[in-house]
Design a protein around this motif. Sequence first.
Motif, PDB file in Angstrom:
ATOM      1  N   THR A  48      13.192 -27.789 -50.265  1.00 37.50           N
ATOM      2  CA  THR A  48      13.736 -27.772 -48.907  1.00 37.50           C
ATOM      3  C   THR A  48      14.447 -29.087 -48.608  1.00 37.50           C
ATOM      4  O   THR A  48      15.539 -29.104 -48.027  1.00 37.50           O
ATOM      5  CB  THR A  48      12.626 -27.541 -47.874  1.00 37.50           C
ATOM      6  N   TYR A  49      13.835 -30.196 -49.018  1.00 39.98           N
ATOM      7  CA  TYR A  49      14.456 -31.501 -48.796  1.00 39.98           C
ATOM      8  C   TYR A  49      15.674 -31.682 -49.699  1.00 39.98           C
ATOM      9  O   TYR A  49      16.695 -32.234 -49.290  1.00 39.98           O
ATOM     10  CB  TYR A  49      13.453 -32.622 -49.057  1.00 39.98           C
ATOM     11  N   LEU A  50      15.577 -31.207 -50.921  1.00 37.94           N
ATOM     12  CA  LEU A  50      16.677 -31.360 -51.859  1.00 37.94           C
ATOM     13  C   LEU A  50      17.916 -30.599 -51.375  1.00 37.94           C
ATOM     14  O   LEU A  50      19.058 -31.047 -51.570  1.00 37.94           O
ATOM     15  CB  LEU A  50      16.259 -30.865 -53.238  1.00 37.94           C
ATOM     16  N   ALA A  51      17.690 -29.471 -50.706  1.00 36.90           N
ATOM     17  CA  ALA A  51      18.803 -28.656 -50.227  1.00 36.90           C
ATOM     18  C   ALA A  51      19.632 -29.373 -49.167  1.00 36.90           C
ATOM     19  O   ALA A  51      20.802 -29.015 -48.933  1.00 36.90           O
ATOM     20  CB  ALA A  51      18.284 -27.334 -49.668  1.00 36.90           C
ATOM     21  N   ARG A  52      19.063 -30.378 -48.525  1.00 44.09           N
ATOM     22  CA  ARG A  52      19.814 -31.100 -47.498  1.00 44.09           C
ATOM     23  C   ARG A  52      21.034 -31.814 -48.075  1.00 44.09           C
ATOM     24  O   ARG A  52      21.982 -32.117 -47.350  1.00 44.09           O
ATOM     25  CB  ARG A  52      18.908 -32.133 -46.822  1.00 44.09           C
ATOM     26  N   PHE A  53      21.006 -32.078 -49.372  1.00 48.78           N
ATOM     27  CA  PHE A  53      22.092 -32.839 -49.993  1.00 48.78           C
ATOM     28  C   PHE A  53      23.269 -31.962 -50.423  1.00 48.78           C
ATOM     29  O   PHE A  53      24.251 -32.474 -50.948  1.00 48.78           O
ATOM     30  CB  PHE A  53      21.552 -33.620 -51.190  1.00 48.78           C
ATOM     31  N   ARG A  54      23.190 -30.677 -50.197  1.00 49.55           N
ATOM     32  CA  ARG A  54      24.278 -29.805 -50.622  1.00 49.55           C
ATOM     33  C   ARG A  54      25.543 -30.036 -49.800  1.00 49.55           C
ATOM     34  O   ARG A  54      26.635 -29.607 -50.202  1.00 49.55           O
ATOM     35  CB  ARG A  54      23.843 -28.347 -50.533  1.00 49.55           C
ATOM     36  N   SER A  55      25.394 -30.712 -48.635  1.00 53.96           N
ATOM     37  CA  SER A  55      26.572 -30.995 -47.811  1.00 53.96           C
ATOM     38  C   SER A  55      27.251 -32.306 -48.189  1.00 53.96           C
ATOM     39  O   SER A  55      28.314 -32.622 -47.637  1.00 53.96           O
ATOM     40  CB  SER A  55      26.174 -31.045 -46.328  1.00 53.96           C
ATOM     41  N   ALA A  56      26.650 -33.064 -49.101  1.00 54.90           N
ATOM     42  CA  ALA A  56      27.218 -34.360 -49.468  1.00 54.90           C
ATOM     43  C   ALA A  56      28.458 -34.261 -50.347  1.00 54.90           C
ATOM     44  O   ALA A  56      29.410 -35.021 -50.164  1.00 54.90           O
ATOM     45  CB  ALA A  56      26.154 -35.221 -50.152  1.00 54.90           C
ATOM     46  N   PRO A  57      28.510 -33.349 -51.324  1.00 55.44           N
ATOM     47  CA  PRO A  57      29.679 -33.290 -52.216  1.00 55.44           C
ATOM     48  C   PRO A  57      30.956 -32.892 -51.496  1.00 55.44           C
ATOM     49  O   PRO A  57      30.932 -32.172 -50.501  1.00 55.44           O
ATOM     50  CB  PRO A  57      29.287 -32.231 -53.244  1.00 55.44           C
ATOM     51  N   ARG A  58      32.058 -33.382 -52.020  1.00 51.51           N
ATOM     52  CA  ARG A  58      33.378 -32.977 -51.548  1.00 51.51           C
ATOM     53  C   ARG A  58      34.347 -33.026 -52.727  1.00 51.51           C
ATOM     54  O   ARG A  58      34.138 -33.755 -53.682  1.00 51.51           O
ATOM     55  CB  ARG A  58      33.867 -33.874 -50.404  1.00 51.51           C
ATOM     56  N   ASP A  59      35.384 -32.238 -52.642  1.00 49.26           N
ATOM     57  CA  ASP A  59      36.436 -32.233 -53.660  1.00 49.26           C
ATOM     58  C   ASP A  59      35.893 -31.990 -55.065  1.00 49.26           C
ATOM     59  O   ASP A  59      36.361 -32.576 -56.046  1.00 49.26           O
ATOM     60  CB  ASP A  59      37.219 -33.545 -53.627  1.00 49.26           C
ATOM     61  N   GLY A  60      34.865 -31.142 -55.160  1.00 48.20           N
ATOM     62  CA  GLY A  60      34.348 -30.771 -56.470  1.00 48.20           C
ATOM     63  C   GLY A  60      33.424 -31.781 -57.119  1.00 48.20           C
ATOM     64  O   GLY A  60      32.987 -31.579 -58.260  1.00 48.20           O
ATOM     65  N   LEU A  61      33.087 -32.867 -56.433  1.00 51.04           N
ATOM     66  CA  LEU A  61      32.187 -33.879 -57.002  1.00 51.04           C
ATOM     67  C   LEU A  61      30.760 -33.357 -57.056  1.00 51.04           C
ATOM     68  O   LEU A  61      30.327 -32.584 -56.194  1.00 51.04           O
ATOM     69  CB  LEU A  61      32.236 -35.160 -56.166  1.00 51.04           C
ATOM     70  N   GLY A  62      30.015 -33.802 -58.066  1.00 54.40           N
ATOM     71  CA  GLY A  62      28.598 -33.486 -58.150  1.00 54.40           C
ATOM     72  C   GLY A  62      27.782 -34.626 -57.571  1.00 54.40           C
ATOM     73  O   GLY A  62      28.316 -35.647 -57.133  1.00 54.40           O
ATOM     74  N   ILE A  63      26.466 -34.461 -57.555  1.00 52.08           N
ATOM     75  CA  ILE A  63      25.586 -35.533 -57.094  1.00 52.08           C
ATOM     76  C   ILE A  63      24.883 -36.149 -58.299  1.00 52.08           C
ATOM     77  O   ILE A  63      24.592 -35.468 -59.273  1.00 52.08           O
ATOM     78  CB  ILE A  63      24.556 -35.042 -56.049  1.00 52.08           C
ATOM     79  N   ILE A 118      20.163 -40.694 -54.468  1.00 53.47           N
ATOM     80  CA  ILE A 118      21.182 -39.676 -54.682  1.00 53.47           C
ATOM     81  C   ILE A 118      22.525 -40.210 -54.200  1.00 53.47           C
ATOM     82  O   ILE A 118      22.651 -40.683 -53.067  1.00 53.47           O
ATOM     83  CB  ILE A 118      20.829 -38.378 -53.933  1.00 53.47           C
ATOM     84  N   THR A 119      23.513 -40.143 -55.078  1.00 56.86           N
ATOM     85  CA  THR A 119      24.854 -40.578 -54.701  1.00 56.86           C
ATOM     86  C   THR A 119      25.854 -39.477 -55.004  1.00 56.86           C
ATOM     87  O   THR A 119      25.630 -38.627 -55.866  1.00 56.86           O
ATOM     88  CB  THR A 119      25.269 -41.859 -55.459  1.00 56.86           C
ATOM     89  N   CYS A 120      26.971 -39.512 -54.296  1.00 58.24           N
ATOM     90  CA  CYS A 120      28.069 -38.590 -54.545  1.00 58.24           C
ATOM     91  C   CYS A 120      29.360 -39.372 -54.388  1.00 58.24           C
ATOM     92  O   CYS A 120      29.675 -39.833 -53.273  1.00 58.24           O
ATOM     93  CB  CYS A 120      28.026 -37.418 -53.573  1.00 58.24           C
ATOM     94  N   GLY A 121      30.069 -39.554 -55.489  1.00 60.48           N
ATOM     95  CA  GLY A 121      31.264 -40.375 -55.450  1.00 60.48           C
ATOM     96  C   GLY A 121      30.932 -41.753 -54.907  1.00 60.48           C
ATOM     97  O   GLY A 121      29.878 -42.327 -55.205  1.00 60.48           O
ATOM     98  N   THR A 122      31.817 -42.282 -54.077  1.00 61.96           N
ATOM     99  CA  THR A 122      31.568 -43.573 -53.430  1.00 61.96           C
ATOM    100  C   THR A 122      31.411 -43.417 -51.922  1.00 61.96           C
ATOM    101  O   THR A 122      31.316 -44.406 -51.202  1.00 61.96           O
ATOM    102  CB  THR A 122      32.719 -44.553 -53.708  1.00 61.96           C
ATOM    103  N   HIS A 123      31.354 -42.158 -51.460  1.00 67.69           N
ATOM    104  CA  HIS A 123      31.321 -41.930 -50.011  1.00 67.69           C
ATOM    105  C   HIS A 123      29.923 -41.628 -49.480  1.00 67.69           C
ATOM    106  O   HIS A 123      29.718 -41.665 -48.253  1.00 67.69           O
ATOM    107  CB  HIS A 123      32.249 -40.774 -49.631  1.00 67.69           C
ATOM    108  N   PHE A 124      28.948 -41.331 -50.369  1.00 71.63           N
ATOM    109  CA  PHE A 124      27.630 -40.904 -49.884  1.00 71.63           C
ATOM    110  C   PHE A 124      26.512 -41.522 -50.700  1.00 71.63           C
ATOM    111  O   PHE A 124      26.598 -41.620 -51.939  1.00 71.63           O
ATOM    112  CB  PHE A 124      27.498 -39.374 -49.950  1.00 71.63           C
ATOM    113  N   LEU A 125      25.463 -41.921 -49.995  1.00 68.16           N
ATOM    114  CA  LEU A 125      24.239 -42.421 -50.629  1.00 68.16           C
ATOM    115  C   LEU A 125      23.050 -41.858 -49.858  1.00 68.16           C
ATOM    116  O   LEU A 125      23.064 -41.829 -48.617  1.00 68.16           O
ATOM    117  CB  LEU A 125      24.219 -43.950 -50.595  1.00 68.16           C
ATOM    118  N   GLY A 126      22.045 -41.407 -50.590  1.00 64.23           N
ATOM    119  CA  GLY A 126      20.872 -40.848 -49.932  1.00 64.23           C
ATOM    120  C   GLY A 126      19.595 -41.135 -50.688  1.00 64.23           C
ATOM    121  O   GLY A 126      19.616 -41.585 -51.847  1.00 64.23           O
ATOM    122  N   LEU A 127      18.486 -40.874 -50.038  1.00 64.30           N
ATOM    123  CA  LEU A 127      17.162 -41.027 -50.644  1.00 64.30           C
ATOM    124  C   LEU A 127      16.341 -39.777 -50.363  1.00 64.30           C
ATOM    125  O   LEU A 127      16.466 -39.166 -49.301  1.00 64.30           O
ATOM    126  CB  LEU A 127      16.417 -42.235 -50.067  1.00 64.30           C
TER     127      LEU A 127
END
Length: 232
Positions: free
Chosen positions: A165-180, A191-200
């Motif tokens: 449930t917590y992991l699913a919150r990060f599905r909104s982080a990717p953009r333009d086909g980037l993975g996490i 958890i990071t996605c490109g250079t625009h997002f960082l999470g824990l």
Amino acid sequence: MTVPTALPAGTHSRTVTTTMSGRELRLFFGAVLPHASTDDTLPPITMLTLDVAGGVLHALATDRYTLGIARHPLPSGTPGAFTLGVPAAAVRAVISHIKLRASVELTLSAEALTIDQFDPQVRYHLPASDARPVLPDWRTWLAERLTATPEPVLTAARGIVLNPTYLARFRSAPRDGLGIEMRPAGRCMVITCGTHFLGLVMPMDLSKVHAEAPDPLTGWLPTPPSSRQNAA
């Protein structure tokens, strides 16, 4: 929930302004809003923190189980350094009405966030909350955790256990086909996605359960031939 109101006439404050498309606005806020709590008994963790410093706008939200931070560059030479908090529920309600192809202007000050959508033209004004930010010095707090040696809960032979449930919150982080990307640090997964997002995200400590339960891989795979020969 704070209801968007008309901007009071004659209001003056040091402000920072940036523009983006409706799609960019939704992606920016949408990456962090899932991490805000909906528990109204703890107002600080229901807030979206907006931080202006060093020519970058950061948006941060956390309910203490997960954390999400997104950043957006401000126009070159943008001065100012301040932080404000606005109710995440109010921001979520506003961006649901923003047209993807519309041009949007954000105006921020220590007192409020104003979002102007053009074509059609609509203005949303969200006053800053009086609630104290849940992480007033989030940069130092984050640096201490990202540089910490991974603890046993992240290095156990059975691997890492994460709440889906917590992991699913990060599905909104990717953009333009980037993975996490994920890596362990201290007691959390970064958890990071490109250079625009960082999470824990905090892992589940099931070490006691694992000590008494069989390995879940048992019975799934045949014994490799080399292992049978060694046993003989």
